[in-house]
Structure formats: C-alpha cells, structure tokens
Scaffold this motif. Structure first.
Motif, PDB file in Angstrom:
ATOM      1  N   UNK A   1      -9.844   9.980  -9.129  1.00 15.62           N
ATOM      2  CA  UNK A   1     -10.966   9.208  -9.668  1.00 15.62           C
ATOM      3  C   UNK A   1     -12.298   9.779  -9.193  1.00 15.62           C
ATOM      4  N   UNK A   2     -12.364  10.184  -7.941  1.00 14.80           N
ATOM      5  CA  UNK A   2     -13.604  10.747  -7.400  1.00 14.80           C
ATOM      6  C   UNK A   2     -14.022  11.991  -8.178  1.00 14.80           C
ATOM      7  N   UNK A   3     -13.075  12.897  -8.441  1.00 13.39           N
ATOM      8  CA  UNK A   3     -13.407  14.115  -9.178  1.00 13.39           C
ATOM      9  C   UNK A   3     -13.837  13.801 -10.613  1.00 13.39           C
ATOM     10  N   UNK A   4     -13.181  12.822 -11.230  1.00 13.60           N
ATOM     11  CA  UNK A   4     -13.598  12.421 -12.578  1.00 13.60           C
ATOM     12  C   UNK A   4     -14.994  11.806 -12.557  1.00 13.60           C
ATOM     13  N   UNK A   5     -15.275  11.007 -11.548  1.00 13.93           N
ATOM     14  CA  UNK A   5     -16.590  10.366 -11.455  1.00 13.93           C
ATOM     15  C   UNK A   5     -17.702  11.378 -11.222  1.00 13.93           C
ATOM     16  N   UNK A   6     -17.369  12.531 -10.649  1.00 13.06           N
ATOM     17  CA  UNK A   6     -18.366  13.595 -10.513  1.00 13.06           C
ATOM     18  C   UNK A   6     -18.744  14.190 -11.861  1.00 13.06           C
ATOM     19  N   UNK A   7     -17.898  13.968 -12.871  1.00 10.21           N
ATOM     20  CA  UNK A   7     -18.195  14.471 -14.206  1.00 10.21           C
ATOM     21  C   UNK A   7     -17.214  15.492 -14.735  1.00 10.21           C
ATOM     22  N   UNK A   8     -16.147  15.772 -13.985  1.00  8.19           N
ATOM     23  CA  UNK A   8     -15.142  16.716 -14.471  1.00  8.19           C
ATOM     24  C   UNK A   8     -14.324  16.053 -15.581  1.00  8.19           C
ATOM     25  N   UNK A   9     -14.030  16.805 -16.628  1.00  5.22           N
ATOM     26  CA  UNK A   9     -13.304  16.232 -17.769  1.00  5.22           C
ATOM     27  C   UNK A   9     -11.868  15.890 -17.403  1.00  5.22           C
ATOM     28  N   UNK A  10     -11.271  16.697 -16.552  1.00  9.43           N
ATOM     29  CA  UNK A  10      -9.920  16.424 -16.072  1.00  9.43           C
ATOM     30  C   UNK A  10      -9.754  17.076 -14.712  1.00  9.43           C
ATOM     31  N   UNK A  11      -8.595  16.865 -14.105  1.00  3.82           N
ATOM     32  CA  UNK A  11      -8.305  17.403 -12.776  1.00  3.82           C
ATOM     33  C   UNK A  11      -6.939  18.079 -12.833  1.00  3.82           C
ATOM     34  N   UNK A  12      -6.873  19.330 -12.441  1.00  5.62           N
ATOM     35  CA  UNK A  12      -5.600  20.037 -12.358  1.00  5.62           C
ATOM     36  C   UNK A  12      -4.959  19.769 -10.998  1.00  5.62           C
ATOM     37  N   UNK A  13      -3.621  19.829 -10.974  1.00  6.70           N
ATOM     38  CA  UNK A  13      -2.898  19.442  -9.760  1.00  6.70           C
ATOM     39  C   UNK A  13      -1.944  20.531  -9.327  1.00  6.70           C
ATOM     40  N   UNK A  14      -2.053  20.902  -8.040  1.00  5.96           N
ATOM     41  CA  UNK A  14      -1.035  21.732  -7.398  1.00  5.96           C
ATOM     42  C   UNK A  14      -0.165  20.777  -6.592  1.00  5.96           C
ATOM     43  N   UNK A  15       1.031  20.519  -7.089  1.00  2.00           N
ATOM     44  CA  UNK A  15       1.913  19.503  -6.501  1.00  2.00           C
ATOM     45  C   UNK A  15       2.771  20.110  -5.405  1.00  2.00           C
ATOM     46  N   UNK A  16       3.278  19.239  -4.535  1.00  2.00           N
ATOM     47  CA  UNK A  16       4.261  19.655  -3.555  1.00  2.00           C
ATOM     48  C   UNK A  16       5.648  19.657  -4.167  1.00  2.00           C
ATOM     49  N   UNK A  17       6.645  20.175  -3.459  1.00  2.00           N
ATOM     50  CA  UNK A  17       8.020  20.213  -3.984  1.00  2.00           C
ATOM     51  C   UNK A  17       8.523  18.806  -4.283  1.00  2.00           C
ATOM     52  N   UNK A  18       9.127  18.636  -5.435  1.00  3.96           N
ATOM     53  CA  UNK A  18       9.402  17.298  -5.945  1.00  3.96           C
ATOM     54  C   UNK A  18      10.622  16.615  -5.334  1.00  3.96           C
ATOM     55  N   UNK A  19      11.359  17.287  -4.444  1.00  4.99           N
ATOM     56  CA  UNK A  19      12.388  16.558  -3.699  1.00  4.99           C
ATOM     57  C   UNK A  19      11.763  15.774  -2.548  1.00  4.99           C
ATOM     58  N   UNK A  20      10.498  16.020  -2.278  1.00  7.27           N
ATOM     59  CA  UNK A  20       9.751  15.221  -1.314  1.00  7.27           C
ATOM     60  C   UNK A  20       9.248  13.967  -2.013  1.00  7.27           C
TER      61      UNK A  20
END
Length: 329
Positions: A166-185
């Motif tokens: 939400x913070x990044x969107x409120x700065x005015x970015x149209x979207x936020x890309x995500x580098x996720x951790x391993x999904x068994x975590x």
C-alpha cells in the motif's frame, strides 16, 4: 529453604515462583529468583515434573537455517524463556524434507514438553499436523490439530506485506512487483498472498511474482530480469537479502534507485541501514514477539481450565529509508 529464608517468604511462595504460577507478585518473583541465583540454587526439574506433571520445558520447531528472521526470533525466545524460568528444546524442520515438520514435533514430544511453539516452520505436506500438547503459532503455520492452538496475530490492518505494498502504491506507483521467498515457507506464502490481495484491493495490476530462495544471489538474478522491463518502477522483496541483491542488479543496469525504481525489503537486517541507498524495509520486534507469545502461552498453561483470552497483537513497523520515492514522471 535457604532461598525462602534469604528472601523472608514461605517455601510455598518459592515453589510458586519456580513453578511460574501467576499468584506471585512480580516484585516477589524477582527477589526469589535473585536469591536463588545468589545461592546457586537449581530446581530439580525431573522431581518437579513427577510431582506436578509439568516439565517447564517448551518445544520450539524452527527452521534449520542461518537466515536472519528465524535465527533472531529463536534467540529472542530463548532469552524470554529464561526470564520466566522455562527451558526451551529446539527441533528443526528443513527445506526439501516433506516429513521434516512431523519428525521435529515427534522428537520434541518424546523428550517431554508442556507445549510446542511453531516458529517459521517449513512444510511440504498437505496433511494436518497432529500434536497432543498445546501449540502456540508465531506467524503463518500449517493446519494444526491440538488440544489448544494459540496464536499471536498482527494488529488490525497491520499486516506488514500489505502495508509495504500500500505504501508503494500511495507513492504513486501503478503497481508493485514482488520477489517472493520459496513457497514451502509459510511466511513466504503469506507475504505473497497479502501483496497480491493489496494490489487487487487497489485495482492495480498484479504482475507475476518471481520466486527466489532468500539469498542475495537470487535477488540479484531476479533483479536483472526486472531491470530489463522499463515498466517496473517498484519492487517489494520478501526479505532484505533479496532486496539488496536486486539493488545491485538495478545499479548495474543503469536503473537509479529510487529515481527509476523503488525497492523495499523485509526483516530490517543490520546491514539494511548501511547499503546505498539505505533500504526501506519492515522491522519486526522479535524480542516483543517472543515476550508476548511466551507470556500468552504460559498464562494458559498455568490456568488451562479457563478459555484463553483473545490473541495478543504484534505490530510490525515500517522503516522508510532512501530506497523508495515517488516515481519519476
């Protein structure tokens, strides 16, 4: 008897302190513990277990890793347990070990524990985890079947991954890309889900998440991929190490941070404040989480006939530094 005589209280009061019963004032508890330390007294835990049916030992299932988050929380739990005269026995679950979580729990149960804490466990099984002592969940965990399952939850509206997004969107970015951790975590799954849900709630596009392995190297490799896309203006990495790797790849690609791309991480590892630019991230007060979690669990163990109160809340704190800004026009 020597401890009781030194403090000027009854032997029963001393026994209540060593059994961590709630009917002793904090001032008296501290005096008794200080006297016991002065006299070099050590309670006979085996005899106490035979008399009370309790071991004053709590099992912790943690991840077998040196990553900052799980390691820092484990240290905080150990310190908090000592302050209330409990001992911890730790068993680890490992990545790429489908039966590791169940094996870790079984290992703790045969040693005799009053309860089990699940702290950043990894599990690749879809079957519920069956435990025959009370359980305290710190963060996201698999489905658990136990006599009592307690948890410490995020404060209302305080989910950290959602707040960063939400913070990044409120700065005015149209979207936020995500580098996720391993999904068994379970923690990585939760962060990815809350990132995605926050974008959907804001009617923002949901890009495909890229999955790393928590290391700076994986953040660097995935950051190189994101750096090639001129539409990428904001990246949220599921931990600081991957975020720092992404900072390096963006710099090598000539993408300015935060001028061209804002980057945020998670954990607030010590180096996060000293990389350039300093990293916006999420700080989790592990000492507070361990303290309130253990107190919640031991209060229940001391009075199991009454329903536990609502789960206590734990608040993550965003630390805004120089790696995030409004997007350039």
């Amino acid at each position: 008897m020597d401890v009781a005589r030194l403090v000027g209280v009854s032997q029963k009061t001393v026994s209540r302190v060593f059994n961590n019963e709630p009917t002793v004032s904090e001032e008296t508890r501290e005096r008794v513990l200080a006297a016991a330390q002065q006299l070099g007294y050590r309670p006979n835990t085996a005899a106490r277990a035979l008399l009370t049916g309790r071991h004053h030992r709590i099992g912790v299932v943690s991840l077998g890793t040196a990553h900052f988050g799980p390691s820092a929380l484990l240290v905080a739990l150990e310190r908090a347990a000592r302050r209330i005269s409990y001992s911890l026995t730790v068993a680890t679950s490992f990545e790429d070990d489908p039966g590791g979580l169940k094996a870790a729990v079984d290992n703790l149960l045969v040693q005799g524990v009053d309860a089990i804490i699940l702290s950043e466990p990894v599990d690749e099984s879809d079957d519920p985890l069956v435990i025959d002592v009370p359980v305290l969940a710190l963060g996201a965990t698999p489905e658990v079947q136990a006599p009592t399952v307690l948890s410490v939850r995020a404060a209302e509206g305080g989910d950290a991954a959602a707040e960063v997004t939400r913070y990044l969107l409120e700065l005015g970015h149209r979207t936020v890309h995500h580098i996720a951790g391993p999904q068994q975590w379970w923690a990585a799954r939760e962060r990815r889900q809350n990132w995605s849900a926050s974008l959907v709630a804001a009617n923002a596009a949901v890009p495909d998440a890229l999955t790393g392995d928590w290391t700076s190297r994986s953040g660097y490799e995935l950051g190189r991929e994101l750096a090639r896309d001129p539409e990428v203006t904001a990246i949220f990495a599921a931990n600081d190490e991957m975020a720092i790797g992404a900072l390096r790849s963006l710099h090598e690609a000539g993408r300015q941070v935060p001028g061209d791309v804002s980057v945020a991480g998670f954990d607030d590892i010590p180096i996060a404040a000293y990389v350039w630019p300093s990293l916006t991230t999420v700080s989790s007060d592990n000492a507070e989480l361990a303290e309130i979690g253990l107190r919640y669990l031991t209060d229940f163990l001391n009075d199991p006939d009454h329903a536990p109160p609502p789960p206590p809340q734990h608040v993550h704190r965003m630390v805004i530094r120089n790696s995030t800004a409004r997007p350039s026009t």
